[in-house]
Design a protein around this motif. Structure first.
Motif, PDB file in Angstrom:
ATOM      1  N   TYR A  15       0.870  -1.169   0.000  1.00 48.82           N
ATOM      2  CA  TYR A  15       0.000   0.000   0.000  1.00 48.82           C
ATOM      3  C   TYR A  15       0.909   1.222   0.000  1.00 48.82           C
ATOM      4  CZ  TYR A  15      -3.978   2.987   1.150  1.00 48.82           C
ATOM      5  OH  TYR A  15      -4.958   3.946   1.115  1.00 48.82           O
ATOM      6  N   VAL A  37      -7.959   0.305  -2.032  1.00 52.34           N
ATOM      7  CA  VAL A  37      -7.483  -1.017  -2.439  1.00 52.34           C
ATOM      8  C   VAL A  37      -6.128  -1.245  -1.784  1.00 52.34           C
ATOM      9  CG1 VAL A  37      -6.786  -2.508  -4.347  1.00 52.34           C
ATOM     10  CG2 VAL A  37      -8.718  -0.947  -4.628  1.00 52.34           C
ATOM     11  N   VAL A  38      -6.029  -2.340  -1.079  1.00 53.91           N
ATOM     12  CA  VAL A  38      -4.780  -2.719  -0.437  1.00 53.91           C
ATOM     13  C   VAL A  38      -4.469  -4.161  -0.822  1.00 53.91           C
ATOM     14  CG1 VAL A  38      -5.926  -3.413   1.716  1.00 53.91           C
ATOM     15  CG2 VAL A  38      -3.516  -2.806   1.752  1.00 53.91           C
ATOM     16  N   SER A  39      -3.212  -4.432  -1.081  1.00 52.58           N
ATOM     17  CA  SER A  39      -2.783  -5.791  -1.403  1.00 52.58           C
ATOM     18  C   SER A  39      -1.935  -6.299  -0.255  1.00 52.58           C
ATOM     19  CB  SER A  39      -1.959  -5.816  -2.683  1.00 52.58           C
ATOM     20  OG  SER A  39      -2.727  -5.366  -3.769  1.00 52.58           O
ATOM     21  N   GLU A  41       0.050 -10.133   1.493  1.00 56.09           N
ATOM     22  CA  GLU A  41       0.402 -11.543   1.408  1.00 56.09           C
ATOM     23  C   GLU A  41       0.262 -12.134   2.800  1.00 56.09           C
ATOM     24  OE1 GLU A  41       4.080 -14.258  -0.295  1.00 56.09           O
ATOM     25  OE2 GLU A  41       4.429 -12.157   0.171  1.00 56.09           O
ATOM     26  N   PHE A  64     -12.988  -4.238  -9.400  1.00 51.68           N
ATOM     27  CA  PHE A  64     -13.134  -3.399  -8.225  1.00 51.68           C
ATOM     28  C   PHE A  64     -14.067  -2.219  -8.501  1.00 51.68           C
ATOM     29  CE2 PHE A  64      -8.769  -5.037  -6.971  1.00 51.68           C
ATOM     30  CZ  PHE A  64      -9.321  -6.015  -6.167  1.00 51.68           C
ATOM     31  N   GLU A  72      -9.750 -10.171  -4.580  1.00 55.51           N
ATOM     32  CA  GLU A  72      -9.231 -10.815  -5.778  1.00 55.51           C
ATOM     33  C   GLU A  72      -7.961 -11.559  -5.374  1.00 55.51           C
ATOM     34  OE1 GLU A  72      -6.872  -8.894  -9.199  1.00 55.51           O
ATOM     35  OE2 GLU A  72      -8.970  -8.872  -9.841  1.00 55.51           O
ATOM     36  N   PRO A  74      -5.198 -13.215  -7.427  1.00 55.31           N
ATOM     37  CA  PRO A  74      -4.744 -13.383  -8.813  1.00 55.31           C
ATOM     38  C   PRO A  74      -4.364 -14.812  -9.178  1.00 55.31           C
ATOM     39  CG  PRO A  74      -3.802 -11.403  -7.869  1.00 55.31           C
ATOM     40  CD  PRO A  74      -4.484 -12.135  -6.748  1.00 55.31           C
ATOM     41  N   ARG A 101      -5.654  -9.064  -3.247  1.00 57.30           N
ATOM     42  CA  ARG A 101      -5.997  -7.651  -3.453  1.00 57.30           C
ATOM     43  C   ARG A 101      -7.371  -7.463  -2.826  1.00 57.30           C
ATOM     44  NH1 ARG A 101      -6.258  -5.867  -8.999  1.00 57.30           N
ATOM     45  NH2 ARG A 101      -6.024  -3.797  -8.130  1.00 57.30           N
ATOM     46  N   SER A 103     -10.424  -4.737  -1.943  1.00 57.64           N
ATOM     47  CA  SER A 103     -11.036  -3.445  -2.187  1.00 57.64           C
ATOM     48  C   SER A 103     -12.075  -3.191  -1.095  1.00 57.64           C
ATOM     49  CB  SER A 103     -11.714  -3.432  -3.560  1.00 57.64           C
ATOM     50  OG  SER A 103     -12.445  -2.243  -3.740  1.00 57.64           O
TER      51      SER A 103
END
Length: 121
Positions: A15, A37-39, A41, A64, A72, A74, A101, A103
């Motif tokens: 982010y 939106v933040v991704s 792991e 989104f 999401e 991927p 990901r 949202s």
């Protein structure tokens, strides 16, 4: 973001406004709103596939463009031929089923946090 930053099952967060390097410092000067939106792991022991079915308000979706909270992953949603990933077109995180990901939508924050808690259980 505070929930994710302090959670023991989060491996990394992606982010822009969490970075502290010199290049990222200018973001705060140029942007009033930081985006929803933040991704991130998760650690290996989190079973995202199993936990996704237990979410209450968040849905897995490829877009989104909504006011609903959406996830999401991927690894599961990317365009692959015959189930195989073309290594020339994907970043290494795509190979991981632990990269998400997220949202954030317009639901009450308690709904969002509850679903994140379920997802990471």
């Amino acid at each position: 973001l505070s929930f994710l930053k302090d959670h023991p099952k989060i491996k990394r967060i992606f982010y822009p406004f969490l970075f502290t390097n010199e290049d990222q410092a200018t973001l705060g000067e140029n942007y009033v709103f930081h985006g929803g939106v933040v991704s991130f792991e998760v650690v290996q022991e989190v079973n995202l596939e199993e936990n996704l079915v237990n979410l209450r308000s968040t849905k897995m979706a490829p877009s989104f463009g909504s006011i609903d909270s959406l996830i999401e992953i991927p690894f599961y949603m990317s365009k692959r031929e015959n189930g195989e990933i073309d290594e020339n077109h994907y970043h290494s995180l795509i190979f991981s089923n632990k990269f998400i990901r997220f949202s954030v939508g317009c639901e009450p924050i308690s709904y969002v946090l509850s679903d994140l808690d379920i997802l990471l259980s």
